[in-house]
Design an enzyme around this catalytic site. Structure first.
Site, short mmCIF file in Angstrom:
data_model
loop_
_atom_site.label_atom_id
_atom_site.label_comp_id
_atom_site.label_asym_id
_atom_site.label_seq_id
_atom_site.Cartn_x
_atom_site.Cartn_y
_atom_site.Cartn_z
CD GLU A 1 24.42 26.32 63.95
OE1 GLU A 1 25.38 26.61 64.70
OE2 GLU A 1 24.53 26.30 62.71
CB CYS B 1 23.18 30.25 72.15
SG CYS B 1 22.95 31.28 70.70
#
Ligand code: NDP
Length: 526
Positions: free
Chosen positions: A289, A323
């Site tokens: 990720e 993110c």
């Protein structure tokens, strides 16, 4: 948060009940009275101390030592993996219902400890109080969602069709089974959810884990590990080690007994891990990720107030260090000036300070490197672009001992390299576009594909969902243009350079990533 009427998520956190503040303040006093303690690693259920230590300091005031942690070695990595390996036969054969019970018990402990954990997390990361509490609440929900998936799918044991045999009867059953020792390497920015989420999924599916948190945030991860320990997860089934990624992390990745890894962090480290992990004897699951360069596109038909509020929240929540942060703002020309002036106005109203203070929205960036990055990016932007607000670090008075940066909006020519580079500090760049088609072309022209936001008419939103290359997409959302996903509501994951599995955490396809399939065919004579 445990309250009848109020469910804390990243979309509901903006106006929490008063009780949340009172309880946070009480917990803060308790947590502050215990700062500076030494914390061991946990290997095979035992505390492990090493000769070398490191200090965990608050980014809001670097004079404050939150705790002292162990600088784990390659030997500690090997011992943690050996403990997990030893635990695998029993844990993988523990009935899934039993594992679900233990993981749910750990989630309940997180709920009970949410204020203490949130206070520690706020001090360690520099996250404001509602975001910090959200990080803990999300972790508990990620645990529960993984349990729910096991239950809904009855432990992933599925009866299949059968070949039409004469004289025999075939029984075909598909069973998903765990791989073995699972590594969880997590980043600093969501130290609870991104340590806990993969850990909960790996454990409930029968894989023992070794957890390695970021060096900036070992404390929060330790508190997650303590919930597992206190819930009764057996020794060796979870192991917690701390120390530098470049040595301890690398030793974990290179160990041949690791069967799978979930890494959440930067693109560069993730791709290195992907390549290093591929040097094993066979292909092993590698859930990555990674970063994002998340755009918000604003149409001439948008509700500009929703757009402005949503964009500012996503650009500057956690100081742009998500993110999913909104780092690119693409606005159709007819509404550009109006939207930009509102964005600047809202940005200048954001309160910056020690994030444990209830009035504060933005805290410091996490460490000296990020602080320097911010200053270097501002300098670079000044050369070719125009800073509309922010552009400086804050050093006076209460800001003197922390890494505080002013939230920054900047116009930058579209050819500039920073349009494609994840900065991970509170800077967002803006551009005027002539059409939505142009905005979409720019939005999709990066290597990342994590989240994206859109503001416009109903018909335009359908086009946006259809065209955008990203794993999590939002339309007309004032709660956050590109941020604020929650397990079970908005499963989270990225496309392209933002993620490897194509299946989002906290969603219906996630826990399956932690198991491989086995078919059982049994023939009986009829
Ligand atoms: P890093 O990539 O710097 O670090 C992540 C983790 O990897 C840390 O625990 C780090 O340890 C460890 N590590 C570093 N080098 C190695 C190595 N050689 N082998 C094994 N482990 C290693 O990320 P940050 O902590 O700075 O987090 C920010 C990044 O994470 C951003 O790019 C952000 O976009 C991304 N992210 C992605 C999310 C997603 O869901 N897609 C969610 C949240 C963040 P140490 O700290 O000791 O260096």
């Amino acid at each position: 948060m445990a309250s009848e009427a109020f469910k804390l998520t990243y979309a509901t956190m903006f106006n929490p009940p008063e009780e949340l503040h009172t309880r946070f303040d009480q917990a803060l006093t308790k947590v502050k009275a215990n700062l500076g303690k030494e914390h061991g690693m946990i290997i095979d259920g035992k505390e492990r101390f090493s000769t070398e230590k490191f200090e965990d300091r608050s980014p809001s005031n670097t004079d404050i030592v939150l705790g002292v942690f162990q600088k784990g070695t390659a030997q500690d990595a090997a011992d943690a993996i050996a403990a997990a390996r030893k635990a695998f036969p029993t844990w993988s054969h523990t009935p899934w219902q039993e594992r679900v019970k233990l993981i749910r018990a750990a989630a309940d402990l997180m709920d009970q400890r949410i204020f203490e954990m949130g206070a520690a997390l706020a001090m360690e990361v520099g996250k404001n109080r509602t975001e910090a509490l959200g990080d803990v609440a999300e972790t508990a929900d990620l645990f529960r969602y993984a349990c729910l998936q096991m239950q809904k799918n009855k432990g992933f044991v599925t009866r299949m069709g059968r070949d039409p045999l004469v004289g025999y009867k075939a029984t075909n059953i598909s069973v998903l089974r765990p791989y073995g020792v699972w590594l969880v390497i997590s980043p600093f920015n969501f130290p609870a959810a991104l340590t806990g989420g993969p850990t909960g999924a790996a454990l409930v599916t029968g894989n023992p884990v070794v957890i390695k948190p970021a060096t900036d945030t070992p404390w929060t991860a330790r508190l997650i590990a303590e919930c597992l320990r206190d819930a009764g997860v057996p020794d060796g089934v979870f192991n917690y080690v701390t120390g530098p990624g470049s040595t301890l992390g690398q030793a974990l990745i290179e160990h041949p007994d690791v069967c799978g890894v979930t890494f959440t962090g930067s693109y560069d480290v993730g791709m290195k891990i992907f390549r290093d992990f591929a040097k094993g004897k066979w292909v092993r699951p590698t859930i990555l990720e990674l970063g994002g360069k998340n755009p918000a596109i604003v149409s001439r038909h948008a509700d500009l107030e929703s757009a402005a509020v949503g964009i500012v929240r996503s650009a500057f929540g956690l100081q742009g260090q998500k993110c999913s942060a909104c780092s690119r703002i693409l606005v159709e020309a007819p509404v550009y000036d109006k939207l930009v002036s509102r964005l600047v106005e809202l940005t200048e109203k954001l309160t910056i300070g020690d994030p444990i203070d209830r009035a504060v929205y933005m805290g410091p960036v996490v460490n000296r490197n990020s602080y320097r990055d911010f200053q270097n990016f501002c300098e670079e932007i000044n050369q070719e672009g125009k800073i509309l607000t922010g552009g400086k670090v804050l050093v006076e008075g209460a800001y003197a001992k922390g890494y505080f940066c002013a939230p920054t909006l900047a116009e930058l020519p579209l050819r500039h390299r920073l349009w494609k580079h994840e900065m991970f500090v509170p800077i967002s760049t803006l551009a005027r576009v002539d059409s939505l088609a142009e905005a979409m072309q720019i939005a999709n022209s990066v290597d990342y594909g994590l989240t994206a936001g859109f503001y416009g008419s109903r018909k335009e939103t359908e086009w946006f969902f259809d065209q955008i290359e990203a794993g999590v997409t939002y339309a007309n959302r004032p709660q956050g243009a590109t941020t604020g996903a929650w397990p079970g509501f908005q499963p989270f994951g990225g496309w392209k350079g933002s993620g490897s599995s194509g299946k989002n955490a906290g969603g219906v396809h996630y826990v399956q990533l932690y198991m491989h399939e086995q078919i059982h065919t049994l023939i009986t004579k009829t």
